[in-house]
Scaffold this motif. Structure first.
Motif, PDB file in Angstrom:
ATOM      1  N   HIS A 158       8.065  11.593  -0.892  1.00 30.77           N
ATOM      2  CA  HIS A 158       6.644  11.382  -1.148  1.00 30.77           C
ATOM      3  C   HIS A 158       5.913  12.715  -1.288  1.00 30.77           C
ATOM      4  CE1 HIS A 158       2.758   8.940  -0.173  1.00 30.77           C
ATOM      5  NE2 HIS A 158       2.871   9.250  -1.445  1.00 30.77           N
ATOM      6  N   GLN A 208      -0.889   7.448 -10.685  1.00 27.98           N
ATOM      7  CA  GLN A 208      -1.923   7.470  -9.646  1.00 27.98           C
ATOM      8  C   GLN A 208      -3.116   6.567  -9.976  1.00 27.98           C
ATOM      9  OE1 GLN A 208      -1.686   9.659  -6.561  1.00 27.98           O
ATOM     10  NE2 GLN A 208       0.249   8.900  -7.383  1.00 27.98           N
ATOM     11  N   HIS A 222       3.968  14.489  -4.744  1.00 27.04           N
ATOM     12  CA  HIS A 222       2.587  14.982  -4.824  1.00 27.04           C
ATOM     13  C   HIS A 222       2.499  16.492  -4.981  1.00 27.04           C
ATOM     14  CE1 HIS A 222       0.164  11.364  -4.152  1.00 27.04           C
ATOM     15  NE2 HIS A 222       1.229  10.919  -3.504  1.00 27.04           N
ATOM     16  N   HIS A 261       3.989   4.542  -2.754  1.00 32.23           N
ATOM     17  CA  HIS A 261       3.369   5.525  -3.636  1.00 32.23           C
ATOM     18  C   HIS A 261       3.131   4.903  -5.009  1.00 32.23           C
ATOM     19  CE1 HIS A 261       2.976   9.333  -5.848  1.00 32.23           C
ATOM     20  NE2 HIS A 261       3.913   8.886  -6.666  1.00 32.23           N
ATOM     21  N   HIS A 262       2.021   5.246  -5.646  1.00 31.02           N
ATOM     22  CA  HIS A 262       1.766   4.742  -6.999  1.00 31.02           C
ATOM     23  C   HIS A 262       2.362   5.709  -8.024  1.00 31.02           C
ATOM     24  CE1 HIS A 262      -1.268   2.430  -4.758  1.00 31.02           C
ATOM     25  NE2 HIS A 262      -0.971   1.499  -5.646  1.00 31.02           N
TER      26      HIS A 262
HETATM   27 ZN    ZN Z   1       1.687   8.890  -3.122  1.00 29.81          ZN
END
Ligand code: ZN
Ligand code: ZN
Length: 224
Positions: free
Chosen positions: A218, A198, A222, A194-195
């Protein structure tokens, strides 16, 4: 759409010019609320000089001249001024080809355009009387129209993914629990990279900006 071949008026050019219209493009300008009185496009010789460039031009009010989606003109139609107002294919600068490509890309909708148009159609529908709406419903097609949309995505660096997974050594880097299961394919642990900031928000695709998460964490990042 080709309209006709004509003698340029008010000009003593010997060659004829080709006149086009583009209803689809005009439609799109209207939908997006862009004002344009220029509805004709011309492919023509740009000066009396026999060596003159051939180029495409249109009226000065056209959004082709002032929105970012289109390349800047690289040629001058001397009959209509002395600043660049036409697109021509010259050696090393195919502005005309670039313009034509930009127009076809411009005609594709983004998901965002589709959403905006739907919202305005919704408020239009809610302003109708029930009688009128039912009349429209009777005449409506039952299969929805399909449209092609353009979308942009990021080409991620696979090395970042592998490096971050190795760093995590099978444990979620947030809750520290071991990954819930292994991938069938290669028995590596099931963690998702995951960044932290984003990519769409301008985040970097780097090891430093990435974190390996279990599916729970995760989802939490989000939608939590
Ligand atoms: Zn992600
Ligand atoms: Zn976790």
């Amino acid at each position: 759409m080709f309209e006709k071949e004509q003698q340029p008026h008010l000009q003593n050019l010997r060659s004829t010019e080709l006149k086009f219209i583009h209803p689809q493009l005009e439609n799109k300008f209207n939908e997006l609320g862009l004002k344009s009185r220029a509805k004709k496009y011309y492919i023509k010789q740009l000066s009396d000089d026999s060596e003159s460039d051939i180029g495409l031009t249109t009226g000065k009010t056209s959004p082709l001249f002032n929105i970012e989606a289109f390349p800047t003109p690289n040629a001058i139609d001397y009959f209509d001024g002395d600043t660049p107002n036409a697109w021509s294919n010259k050696e090393g600068d195919n502005a005309l080809d670039r313009l034509l490509n930009a127009i076809s890309e411009y005609l594709l909708y983004t998901l965002n355009d589709v959403e905006k148009l739907f919202q305005s159609a919704l408020s239009e529908a809610s302003a109708l009387s029930q009688k009128e709406r039912r009349r429209r419903l009777k005449a409506a097609r039952s299969k929805p129209e399909k449209i092609l949309v353009k979308s942009y995505t990021y080409k991620r660096n696979p090395d970042v993914v592998i490096e971050v997974l190795e760093r995590a050594k099978g444990n979620c880097e947030l809750c520290q629990k071991p990954a819930p299961f292994k991938r069938k394919r290669d028995l590596t642990s099931y963690l998702e990279v995951h960044h932290i900031k984003q990519l769409a928000q301008g985040g970097d695709d780097t090891v430093e900006n990435a974190i390996a998460l279990c599916p729970n964490c995760h989802r939490e990042q989000h939608f939590g």
